[in-house]
Enzyme design. Sequence first.
Site, PDB file in Angstrom:
ATOM      1  N   CYS A 216       2.433  24.928   6.344  1.00 31.36           N
ATOM      2  CA  CYS A 216       2.673  24.845   4.900  1.00 31.36           C
ATOM      3  C   CYS A 216       3.820  23.881   4.602  1.00 31.36           C
ATOM      4  O   CYS A 216       4.934  24.050   5.124  1.00 31.36           O
ATOM      5  CB  CYS A 216       3.006  26.230   4.348  1.00 31.36           C
ATOM      6  SG  CYS A 216       3.460  26.211   2.595  1.00 31.36           S
TER       7      CYS A 216
ATOM      8  N   HIS B  57       4.594  28.882  -5.759  1.00 31.58           N
ATOM      9  CA  HIS B  57       5.184  27.685  -6.360  1.00 31.58           C
ATOM     10  C   HIS B  57       4.544  27.409  -7.708  1.00 31.58           C
ATOM     11  O   HIS B  57       3.487  27.933  -8.042  1.00 31.58           O
ATOM     12  CB  HIS B  57       5.005  26.463  -5.454  1.00 31.58           C
ATOM     13  CG  HIS B  57       3.604  25.927  -5.424  1.00 31.58           C
ATOM     14  ND1 HIS B  57       2.570  26.572  -4.769  1.00 31.58           N
ATOM     15  CD2 HIS B  57       3.050  24.810  -5.973  1.00 31.58           C
ATOM     16  CE1 HIS B  57       1.452  25.876  -4.912  1.00 31.58           C
ATOM     17  NE2 HIS B  57       1.711  24.806  -5.641  1.00 31.58           N
TER      18      HIS B  57
END
Length: 353
Positions: free
Chosen positions: A70, A169
Amino acid sequence: MKKTSTRLADGRELIYYDLRDDTVRDAVDRRPLERTVTTSQVRRDPLLGDEVAIASHRQGRIYHPPADECPLCPTEGDRLSEIPDSSYDVVVFENRFPSLAGDSGRCEVVCFTSDHNSSFADLTEEQTRLVLEAWTDRTSELSHLPAVQQVFCFENRGAEIGVTLGHPHGQIYAYPFTTPRTALMLRSVAAHKEATGGENLFDAIMEKELAGERLVLATDHWVAFVPYAAHWPYEVHLYPRRRVPDLLALDEEARTEFSQVYLELLRRFDRIFGEGEPPTPYIAAWHQAPFGTLDEFEGVNRDDFGLHLELFTIRRTSGKLKFLAGSESGMSVFINDIQPESAAQRLREVASS
């Protein structure tokens, strides 16, 4: 809050927002990146009068990487990411694959936490307040860029929404124009102001919803309700009781209370469809007044706009999504499968203890 600005290897800006004032951020991006090159441009549709961002370079962006690759997790050993440091509270950085760039605006990524396996609803009130401060600070900074007329802070959550990175996010878009949705609101505000001899439409809506059956929750400084003509199966609008045009104008009391109210709404969203269901996909969108001129909206100024957050899901029932088909996509006429009053009742029923 401590703010530290630095640069990534390809020249993009990265900003740490820390809870502790003594936190030191001096990690260097060790990736061999070349300068980011974008082909973003904004084209105006002469028939509809709206703008379309053309960003063909985004075809190469990262798509559903495994958790151990990630790019939004902190850097760990030889596993290098977009965040050079080994930990962080909140981070904002320029998107590597922006829809808007240069004279066409700017796109940023907001990482809410370094914990890959959490979600916004898992944050503490202190962490949520820090995210709010980051949103506010970026709104202020971006509003001073010459090309920017409107700043949009939002979160897409869930693969069903189209999210390609599972890390908690959101994003911030700084547009070089007033968005079509905001323009529609401003025209409605102007028409209502003229028809009523000066009454503000945002105030009138909130006053009506406070006394109605679509109210979800109300606190000293915030009001949340399902709108009368909700477009989405479950849709909540969150208004500060004191009308302000943008995040910068929120007072300290509203900022302090926001964390509790917003986390409560997100946790209710995850309960809508019952125990055992996967997390509810949603979009959370802050609507702020444009920073550019409002001359085209006769009789309206920035202070007439009402800052608010719109939170909605495309899931209409367990295992079924609301798709934007012919009427919605072809003619912009929404068809909602859930009665707004029923949606509000459900959101009251799942209140957390």
